[in-house]
Scaffold this motif. Structure first.
Motif, mmCIF file in Angstrom:
data_model
loop_
_atom_site.group_PDB
_atom_site.id
_atom_site.type_symbol
_atom_site.label_atom_id
_atom_site.label_comp_id
_atom_site.label_asym_id
_atom_site.label_seq_id
_atom_site.Cartn_x
_atom_site.Cartn_y
_atom_site.Cartn_z
ATOM 1 N N PRO A 370 0.811 -1.231 0.000
ATOM 2 C CA PRO A 370 0.000 0.000 0.000
ATOM 3 C C PRO A 370 0.836 1.269 0.000
ATOM 4 O O PRO A 370 0.462 2.265 -0.627
ATOM 5 C CB PRO A 370 -0.833 -0.130 1.287
ATOM 6 C CG PRO A 370 -0.864 -1.593 1.587
ATOM 7 C CD PRO A 370 0.462 -2.111 1.131
ATOM 8 N N PHE A 371 1.973 1.249 0.682
ATOM 9 C CA PHE A 371 2.819 2.442 0.745
ATOM 10 C C PHE A 371 3.505 2.721 -0.593
ATOM 11 O O PHE A 371 3.659 3.876 -1.008
ATOM 12 C CB PHE A 371 3.866 2.286 1.853
ATOM 13 C CG PHE A 371 3.274 2.178 3.223
ATOM 14 C CD1 PHE A 371 2.842 3.310 3.895
ATOM 15 C CD2 PHE A 371 3.119 0.940 3.837
ATOM 16 C CE1 PHE A 371 2.275 3.223 5.168
ATOM 17 C CE2 PHE A 371 2.562 0.835 5.101
ATOM 18 C CZ PHE A 371 2.133 1.978 5.767
ATOM 19 N N ILE A 372 3.909 1.657 -1.286
ATOM 20 C CA ILE A 372 4.528 1.836 -2.600
ATOM 21 C C ILE A 372 3.505 2.388 -3.585
ATOM 22 O O ILE A 372 3.794 3.298 -4.369
ATOM 23 C CB ILE A 372 5.107 0.500 -3.100
ATOM 24 C CG1 ILE A 372 6.196 0.002 -2.150
ATOM 25 C CG2 ILE A 372 5.687 0.661 -4.512
ATOM 26 C CD1 ILE A 372 6.644 -1.424 -2.417
ATOM 27 N N ALA A 373 2.287 1.843 -3.554
ATOM 28 C CA ALA A 373 1.229 2.350 -4.424
ATOM 29 C C ALA A 373 0.871 3.786 -4.068
ATOM 30 O O ALA A 373 0.536 4.594 -4.950
ATOM 31 C CB ALA A 373 -0.003 1.451 -4.329
ATOM 32 N N ALA A 374 0.948 4.134 -2.784
ATOM 33 C CA ALA A 374 0.666 5.512 -2.367
ATOM 34 C C ALA A 374 1.691 6.481 -2.957
ATOM 35 O O ALA A 374 1.351 7.627 -3.285
ATOM 36 C CB ALA A 374 0.660 5.611 -0.848
ATOM 37 N N ALA A 375 2.938 6.026 -3.111
ATOM 38 C CA ALA A 375 3.946 6.875 -3.755
ATOM 39 C C ALA A 375 3.537 7.191 -5.184
ATOM 40 O O ALA A 375 3.697 8.318 -5.660
ATOM 41 C CB ALA A 375 5.309 6.171 -3.731
ATOM 42 N N SER A 376 2.984 6.199 -5.883
ATOM 43 C CA SER A 376 2.486 6.428 -7.244
ATOM 44 C C SER A 376 1.369 7.458 -7.234
ATOM 45 O O SER A 376 1.323 8.356 -8.087
ATOM 46 C CB SER A 376 1.996 5.099 -7.833
ATOM 47 O OG SER A 376 1.446 5.283 -9.110
ATOM 48 N N LEU A 377 0.462 7.345 -6.284
ATOM 49 C CA LEU A 377 -0.667 8.284 -6.179
ATOM 50 C C LEU A 377 -0.190 9.707 -5.945
ATOM 51 O O LEU A 377 -0.718 10.660 -6.527
ATOM 52 C CB LEU A 377 -1.589 7.829 -5.040
ATOM 53 C CG LEU A 377 -2.811 8.692 -4.761
ATOM 54 C CD1 LEU A 377 -3.735 8.752 -5.959
ATOM 55 C CD2 LEU A 377 -3.554 8.163 -3.533
ATOM 56 N N ILE A 378 0.810 9.867 -5.112
ATOM 57 C CA ILE A 378 1.344 11.210 -4.826
ATOM 58 C C ILE A 378 2.048 11.782 -6.049
ATOM 59 O O ILE A 378 1.846 12.948 -6.422
ATOM 60 C CB ILE A 378 2.307 11.144 -3.619
ATOM 61 C CG1 ILE A 378 1.534 10.787 -2.347
ATOM 62 C CG2 ILE A 378 3.043 12.476 -3.451
ATOM 63 C CD1 ILE A 378 2.418 10.444 -1.165
ATOM 64 N N ILE A 379 2.867 10.965 -6.705
ATOM 65 C CA ILE A 379 3.652 11.449 -7.845
ATOM 66 C C ILE A 379 2.764 11.912 -8.977
ATOM 67 O O ILE A 379 3.056 12.906 -9.654
ATOM 68 C CB ILE A 379 4.624 10.350 -8.315
ATOM 69 C CG1 ILE A 379 5.729 10.150 -7.285
ATOM 70 C CG2 ILE A 379 5.226 10.683 -9.679
ATOM 71 C CD1 ILE A 379 6.583 8.935 -7.526
#
Length: 391
Positions: A370-379
């Motif tokens: 979930p945290f790695i996917a959240a990085a995608s969402l932020i970027i």
């Protein structure tokens, strides 16, 4: 039927048959290599060679397409697929693993040549205001090929043997090339190619905030997905569960993604890509959280539905964000660079998360997703955060 619409659908079906020809082989790569007495290391090497060659051949595919040879590239990709199929058959008849590995490399090269032009022609031919929808249809053909192919390949290998299954790679690739020929012969496309060749491509134009943000977001998107497709089946294996359990999990993801891709593309045309990507990525993150607490079937299949739905929304919208406003003269190279970020994310995720799995066990991978996917969402929001307006 309008000629442009006809051309779009001929290329859509060509994309379907191209990836059907690839995916029909995927489920039998490891079993075939094992029958040739390959060691586990060689099994992994043979399985991965196509992806590595595809990664490095994509810039070549981009250069070919941007010089006005998009349709040539799509035909060449299918012809190379036919050659790979013939070599698969030869390797089975001779019992030679190295011929099979060479065939996998050729198939990887064909993907690098075919895929950038397939994406860029979807944008080139899309009606005004319907780029996301057209990318959605193209993506659906890609998904459908990857849904049907593995099941068909397993069935064909059981009933016809390896040679019979490999023969269908040749057949499907042949159908794929014949579907591109009418579009290539279209006089309007020849005129468009001549016009594009008069323009000088400047790849520095790829340094646009929306293209860079979409590409980096795709990197982390695929980085997280690598954790699912690599280490969930490994977890099931050590728990003594049959391979069909993960196969069904992936089929659920594929079907959910297939259903939602057109909706995601159309929504991106109306609302802009970032809101649709946001909704899709939030669903992917939710799916990873569900998987974290429900790794075993049948409850794990709920995560597959949510993740697949998020994919279907995000992928065409992310493609629109990256490619929709690139100049036509650099769009194929843009497609190749953009898809390379997916390959790099997959490779990076498999290696980095493999290190985590070595320390914490396979189950230790899933809390990170979930945290790695959240990085995608932020970027993906970076251009807006920096003050730009959404395209």
């Amino acid at each position: 039927m309008d000629r442009t619409l006809r051309d779009i659908w001929l290329l859509n079906f060509s994309t379907f048959f191209f990836f059907l020809g690839i995916s029909v082989v995927n489920p039998i790569i490891s079993p075939f290599a094992i029958t040739l007495e390959a060691t586990p290391f060689l099994v992994g090497l043979v399985a991965g060679v196509a992806s590595v060659v595809s990664l490095f051949s994509k810039p070549i595919g981009g250069l070919i397409g941007d010089r006005g040879y998009r349709f040539h590239a799509m035909m060449a990709g299918n012809l190379l697929g036919m050659l790979a199929g013939i070599l698969y058959i030869t390797s089975a008849l001779l019992g030679n693993l190295w011929i099979f590995a060479f065939a996998r490399a050729i198939h990887g090269f064909s993907m690098g040549i075919f895929f950038p032009s397939s994406l860029s022609t979807a944008v080139d031919l899309a009606p005004e205001g319907r780029i996301g929808e057209t990318l959605g249809w193209r993506g659906m053909m890609f998904s459908l090929g990857n849904i049907i192919g593995p099941a068909l390949g397993g069935y064909l290998s059981d009933t016809l043997g390896f040679v019979g299954a490999f023969s269908f790679t040749v057949i499907f690739s042949f159908v794929g090339v014949t579907l591109v020929v009418p579009v290539w012969r279209d006089g309007r496309k020849k005129a468009a190619r001549r016009e594009e060749r008069r323009e000088k491509a400047s790849y520095s134009e790829l340094l646009r905030s929306y293209f860079l943000a979409a590409s980096l977001a795709l990197f982390f998107f695929s980085f997280s997905y690598a954790g699912v497709i690599t280490y969930l089946p490994a977890l099931y294996k050590i728990l003594g569960m049959p391979q069909s359990v993960f196969g069904f999990y992936m089929m659920v993801i594929g079907i959910a993604s297939f259903i939602m891709r057109l909706f995601g593309g159309r929504s991106a045309d109306r609302m802009g890509p970032i809101p649709v990507i946001r909704e899709g990525m939030l669903l992917v993150i939710l799916g990873y959280i569900i998987l974290l607490f429900n790794k075993l079937p049948p409850y794990s299949y709920l995560s597959a539905v949510v993740i697949g739905t998020g994919f279907g929304l995000s992928v065409p919208a992310m493609q629109l964000m990256a490619l929709g406003n690139l100049p036509a003269r650099i769009r194929t190279m843009g497609s190749s660079v953009y898809t390379m970020f997916f390959d790099l994310g997959m490779l990076g995720g498999q290696v980095a998360l493999g290190y985590v799995a070595n320390l914490e066990g396979y189950a230790g991978v899933f809390p990170l997703l979930p945290f790695i996917a959240a990085a995608s969402l932020i970027i993906v929001h970076a251009p807006l955060i920096m003050g730009g307006r959404e395209k």
